[in-house]
Design an enzyme around this catalytic site. Structure first.
Site: not given
Ligand SMILES: O=P(O)(O)OP(=O)(O)OP(=O)(O)OC[C@H]1O[C@@H](n2cnc3c(O)ncnc32)[C@H](O)[C@@H]1O
Ligand SMILES: [Mg+2]
Length: 201
Positions: A10-11, A13, A71, A154-156
């Site tokens: 995840n870029k 992250k 994770d 990113f994400g939520y």
């Molecule tokens: O597993 P990697 O390759 O590290 O990348 P991923 O995006 O799949 O990462 P995860 O499996 O840990 O899933 C994390 C998800 O939780 C959410 N998330 C985690 N941290 C967050 C943050 O700081 N802000 C917003 N959403 C977050 C977001 O939807 C992420 O895609």
């Molecule tokens: Mg993941």
């Protein structure tokens, strides 16, 4: 000086992990773009810790570099802790941030403001080339609002307002990168991990 591989695909992250680690340690940091590609195993653990360790172990096994993996996810109280470890593919499509947060907002439609509490959780795992393992969990409590706000993170992040002292009502996507790192589940877990690793990095 030692080198550590940050094992995430995840870029956004990765940007956060790099920034936090760069401030917390003097080690050289590389990402998965700097090593030959390998096929990822499914994240089939039952907990954040299981999945973080699985990702870090896999990275070490394929590259020989000591690795850190994260994770993470959003645990909503009114949903018994979901999306939790399923946060990345909540809407069915892995990494569809907009689809994921829209589905979550729809599911929480009838939940009143006082029960829209939850926390971002992060397990940060280190696995050494010698097999040494450390995993640390931390969280960022807050609440889920009704309409997305902000363009950072990113994400939520756009639907999550972290608890802060004072009258702050900023979403995690409205925080500066420094402010997010200071408060975030990832910032707290990775700083504690770096502290624990200090003697042998
Ligand atoms: O597993 P990697 O390759 O590290 O990348 P991923 O995006 O799949 O990462 P995860 O499996 O840990 O899933 C994390 C998800 O939780 C959410 N998330 C985690 N941290 C967050 C943050 O700081 N802000 C917003 N959403 C977050 C977001 O939807 C992420 O895609
Ligand atoms: Mg993941």
């Amino acid at each position: 000086m030692s080198t550590i591989l940050l094992a995430t695909r995840n870029k956004k992250k990765l940007v956060e992990m790099r920034r936090i680690m760069a401030q917390a340690t003097g080690v050289e940091i590389i990402g998965l773009d700097d090593v030959p590609t390998y096929d990822e195993a499914p994240e089939d653990g039952a907990t954040f810790e299981d999945n973080a360790l699985l990702k870090a172990r896999e990275a070490v096994a394929h590259t020989g570099f000591p690795a850190i993996a994260d994770d993470s996810g959003l645990c909503v109280d009114a949903m018994s802790g979901m999306p939790g470890i399923f946060s990345a593919r909540w809407s069915g499509r892995h990494g569809d941030d907009e689809g994921n947060l829209r589905l979550l907002l729809a599911q929480l439609h009838d939940v009143p403001d006082e029960r829209r509490t939850g926390a971002f959780v992060c397990a940060a795992a280190y696995v050494g080339a010698d097999g040494r393992e450390v995993v640390i969990r931390d969280q960022m409590p807050g609440r889920i609002i009704r309409e997305p706000r902000g363009a950072g993170g990113f994400g939520y992040d756009p639907i999550f307002v972290p608890d802060q002292d004072g009258a702050e009502v900023l979403t995690a996507a409205e925080l500066s990168p420094d402010a997010k790192d200071r408060l975030s589940h990832r910032g707290k877990a990775m700083r504690r991990l770096a502290e624990t690793l200090q003697e042998y990095l």
